[in-house]
Design a protein around this motif. Structure first.
Motif, PDB file in Angstrom:
ATOM      1  N   GLY A  59     -26.694-104.411  63.485  1.00 43.41           N
ATOM      2  CA  GLY A  59     -27.470-103.245  63.476  1.00 43.41           C
ATOM      3  C   GLY A  59     -27.583-102.100  63.238  1.00 43.41           C
ATOM      4  O   GLY A  59     -27.206-102.244  62.204  1.00 43.41           O
ATOM      5  N   HIS A  60     -29.010-101.264  63.622  1.00 39.55           N
ATOM      6  CA  HIS A  60     -29.272-100.186  62.313  1.00 39.55           C
ATOM      7  C   HIS A  60     -29.449 -98.880  63.334  1.00 39.55           C
ATOM      8  O   HIS A  60     -30.402 -99.034  64.291  1.00 39.55           O
ATOM      9  N   GLY A  61     -29.149 -97.814  62.824  1.00 37.63           N
ATOM     10  CA  GLY A  61     -29.210 -97.060  63.403  1.00 37.63           C
ATOM     11  C   GLY A  61     -30.492 -96.740  63.890  1.00 37.63           C
ATOM     12  O   GLY A  61     -31.163 -96.850  63.390  1.00 37.63           O
ATOM     13  N   VAL A  62     -30.555 -96.027  65.065  1.00 39.02           N
ATOM     14  CA  VAL A  62     -32.467 -95.005  65.150  1.00 39.02           C
ATOM     15  C   VAL A  62     -33.041 -94.375  64.283  1.00 39.02           C
ATOM     16  O   VAL A  62     -32.101 -93.086  63.920  1.00 39.02           O
ATOM     17  N   GLY A  63     -34.432 -94.710  63.897  1.00 38.94           N
ATOM     18  CA  GLY A  63     -34.577 -93.864  63.016  1.00 38.94           C
ATOM     19  C   GLY A  63     -34.425 -94.718  61.703  1.00 38.94           C
ATOM     20  O   GLY A  63     -34.894 -93.886  60.462  1.00 38.94           O
ATOM     21  N   SER A  64     -33.236 -95.651  61.592  1.00 39.00           N
ATOM     22  CA  SER A  64     -33.045 -96.302  59.698  1.00 39.00           C
ATOM     23  C   SER A  64     -34.388 -96.359  59.175  1.00 39.00           C
ATOM     24  O   SER A  64     -34.844 -97.424  60.043  1.00 39.00           O
ATOM     25  N   THR A  65     -34.199 -96.166  58.254  1.00 32.62           N
ATOM     26  CA  THR A  65     -35.436 -97.385  57.224  1.00 32.62           C
ATOM     27  C   THR A  65     -34.871 -98.727  57.112  1.00 32.62           C
ATOM     28  O   THR A  65     -35.124 -99.545  56.315  1.00 32.62           O
ATOM     29  N   ALA A  66     -33.315 -98.734  56.972  1.00 34.42           N
ATOM     30  CA  ALA A  66     -32.680 -99.993  56.694  1.00 34.42           C
ATOM     31  C   ALA A  66     -33.275-100.902  57.881  1.00 34.42           C
ATOM     32  O   ALA A  66     -31.780-101.876  58.327  1.00 34.42           O
ATOM     33  N   ARG A  67     -34.225-101.107  58.069  1.00 39.04           N
ATOM     34  CA  ARG A  67     -34.158-102.068  58.884  1.00 39.04           C
ATOM     35  C   ARG A  67     -34.367-103.877  58.147  1.00 39.04           C
ATOM     36  O   ARG A  67     -34.770-103.704  56.691  1.00 39.04           O
ATOM     37  N   LEU A  68     -34.474-104.718  59.030  1.00 38.39           N
ATOM     38  CA  LEU A  68     -34.508-106.087  58.295  1.00 38.39           C
ATOM     39  C   LEU A  68     -35.635-106.796  58.343  1.00 38.39           C
ATOM     40  O   LEU A  68     -35.983-106.457  59.600  1.00 38.39           O
ATOM     41  N   SER A  69     -36.382-107.484  57.211  1.00 38.94           N
ATOM     42  CA  SER A  69     -37.639-107.643  56.705  1.00 38.94           C
ATOM     43  C   SER A  69     -37.252-108.983  57.407  1.00 38.94           C
ATOM     44  O   SER A  69     -36.460-109.568  57.913  1.00 38.94           O
ATOM     45  N   ARG A  70     -38.592-109.877  57.872  1.00 36.62           N
ATOM     46  CA  ARG A  70     -39.148-111.382  58.231  1.00 36.62           C
ATOM     47  C   ARG A  70     -37.436-112.387  57.199  1.00 36.62           C
ATOM     48  O   ARG A  70     -37.498-112.939  57.929  1.00 36.62           O
ATOM     49  N   SER A  71     -37.604-111.735  56.043  1.00 34.87           N
ATOM     50  CA  SER A  71     -37.082-112.909  55.321  1.00 34.87           C
ATOM     51  C   SER A  71     -35.937-113.156  55.520  1.00 34.87           C
ATOM     52  O   SER A  71     -35.083-113.548  55.030  1.00 34.87           O
ATOM     53  N   GLU A  72     -34.971-111.513  55.644  1.00 37.45           N
ATOM     54  CA  GLU A  72     -33.803-111.165  55.823  1.00 37.45           C
ATOM     55  C   GLU A  72     -32.674-111.645  56.814  1.00 37.45           C
ATOM     56  O   GLU A  72     -32.233-112.454  56.985  1.00 37.45           O
ATOM     57  N   ARG A  73     -34.110-111.681  57.350  1.00 39.99           N
ATOM     58  CA  ARG A  73     -33.521-112.407  59.102  1.00 39.99           C
ATOM     59  C   ARG A  73     -33.539-114.085  59.344  1.00 39.99           C
ATOM     60  O   ARG A  73     -32.191-114.743  59.718  1.00 39.99           O
ATOM     61  N   GLN A  74     -34.249-114.499  58.377  1.00 37.27           N
ATOM     62  CA  GLN A  74     -34.643-115.709  57.765  1.00 37.27           C
ATOM     63  C   GLN A  74     -33.144-115.922  56.854  1.00 37.27           C
ATOM     64  O   GLN A  74     -33.050-117.483  57.368  1.00 37.27           O
TER      65      GLN A  74
END
Length: 276
Positions: free
Chosen positions: A146-161
Motif C-alpha cells: 500500500g501507499h499513504g494518502v498523498g504519497s508520491t511513491a505510487r506504483l507505475s503500470r510497469s511496476e504492477r506488471q
C-alpha cells in the motif's frame, strides 16, 4: 542479431538475484516473512506492507503500521471484520495464487463502507495491491502493498506488471516456507455468520441487501446484481434498519461486529439471535 538488454532491466535482475540469494536460504526460518517483504521493497516503492496468514484464524505476521489502527480495530478485524475485506472475499472462490489490485476487487461503494473508513483510512492507505497465496489445504496468505494518502511513491503500470509477473516465484517461495508448517484447516465457519446475519429478523431479500451494503456495494450496484430497482433497494434497506433498530451504515457495521465479537466459537445460525 544480438540484442542489448536495457540497463533498467539489468539493474532489476541484479536486485532480484541479490535478494533471492539472501532470501532462499532462510526458507523455513522465522526471518523469512520479514525478508520476503524486504525483497519486494527492493523492487517497488511501498509505504506499507502487511503479511496476514489465514490458517485456523487470521494472524498478522508482518505489519508495519498497524499501530495507527489501534488495538481495538485490530481485534475487530481478527474477530470478523476481515470477512468484509475485498481480498478475503476474493479468496473464497480463488483456486490458485494470484496478484490483485484493489481496483479489481472492490465494490463501487467501497470507499463509503465502514470497513474502508475504520481500517484503511485509519492506516492512511490507498491504492493497495497484493498477492493472495493459496495453499493446498485451503489456507491462504495475504501479502498487501500500500501507499499513504498523498504519497508520491505510487506504483507505475510497469511496476504492477512486474509484481504480477513475479506471482509464480512469490507463490513457490511461500509454498516452500509455509507448506509444511500448516496443520490446521482454514476456519470458514464465520463465512456463514455473514451469510446468516439478520436472517432471524429480516426477509431473505433484506438480508441480501444489508450483506452487500456491509461489503461496500452502492444501491445502484445492489439493484443491478439482485435484478431490482434502486428504489426497491432503498425500501429494503429502510425496512431492515427499522427492524434492526438502527439508522445508518455505521450502526449496521457496529451491530454486525458486536454480534460476532460475543462468540468464542460461532456454531451457526443468525449471529443476532439472542443479541437483543
Amino acid at each position: 542479431m544480438s540484442r542489448t538488454i536495457h540497463p533498467t532491466a539489468l539493474t532489476m535482475i541484479a536486485r532480484l538475484s541479490n535478494s533471492l540469494t539472501q532470501l532462499v536460504p532462510q526458507i523455513g526460518s522465522d526471518d523469512f516473512p520479514q525478508l520476503l517483504i524486504e525483497v519486494i521493497k527492493q523492487l517497488v516503492p511501498a509505504d506499507e506492507m502487511t503479511l496476514i496468514l489465514f490458517e485456523d484464524k487470521p494472524e498478522f505476521l508482518v505489519s508495519e503500521k498497524t499501530e495507527k489502527i489501534g488495538n481495538q480495530s485490530i481485534d475487530m478485524y481478527l474477530a470478523g471484520a476481515y470477512l468484509l475485506d475485498p481480498f478475503y472475499r476474493a479468496s473464497v472462490e480463488l483456486k490458485q495464487s494470484q496478484f490483485f489490485t484493489y481496483g479489481e476487487l472492490v465494490p463501487d461503494g467501497f470507499r463509503q463502507s465502514e470497513f474502508y473508513k475504520q481500517y484503511l483510512v485509519k492506516i492512511g492507505l490507498e491504492d493497495e495491491c497484493g498477492y493472495l497465496i493459496i495453499f493446498p489445504g485451503g489456507q491462504f496468505l495475504h501479502l498487501s502493498i500500500g501507499h499513504g494518502v498523498g504519497s508520491t511513491a505510487r506504483l507505475s503500470r510497469s511496476e504492477r506488471q512486474l509484481l504480477e509477473t513475479l506471482t509464480p516465484l512469490i507463490d513457490m517461495l511461500c509454498q516452500q516456507h509455509w507448506g509444511d508448517q500448516l496443520s490446521k484447516p482454514l476456519n470458514r465457519q464465520l463465512d456463514q455468520a455473514l451469510a446468516n446475519f439478520g436472517s432471524s429478523k429480516l426477509t431473505e431479500r433484506e438480508c441480501a441487501v444489508i450483506r452487500m451494503v456491509l461489503q461496500g456495494y452502492s444501491p445502484a450496484s445492489i439493484a443491478d446484481k439482485l435484478f431490482i430497482s434502486p428504489g426497491t433497494v432503498r425500501v429494503h434497506l429502510r425496512n431492515s434498519y427499522r427492524k434492526l433498530d438502527i439508522g445508518s451504515q455505521v450502526d449496521l457495521h457496529n451491530l454486525f461486529m458486536g454480534a460476532l465479537m460475543r462468540f468464542e466459537q460461532y456454531e451457526g445460525g443468525d449471529p443476532l439471535e439472542g443479541f437483543f
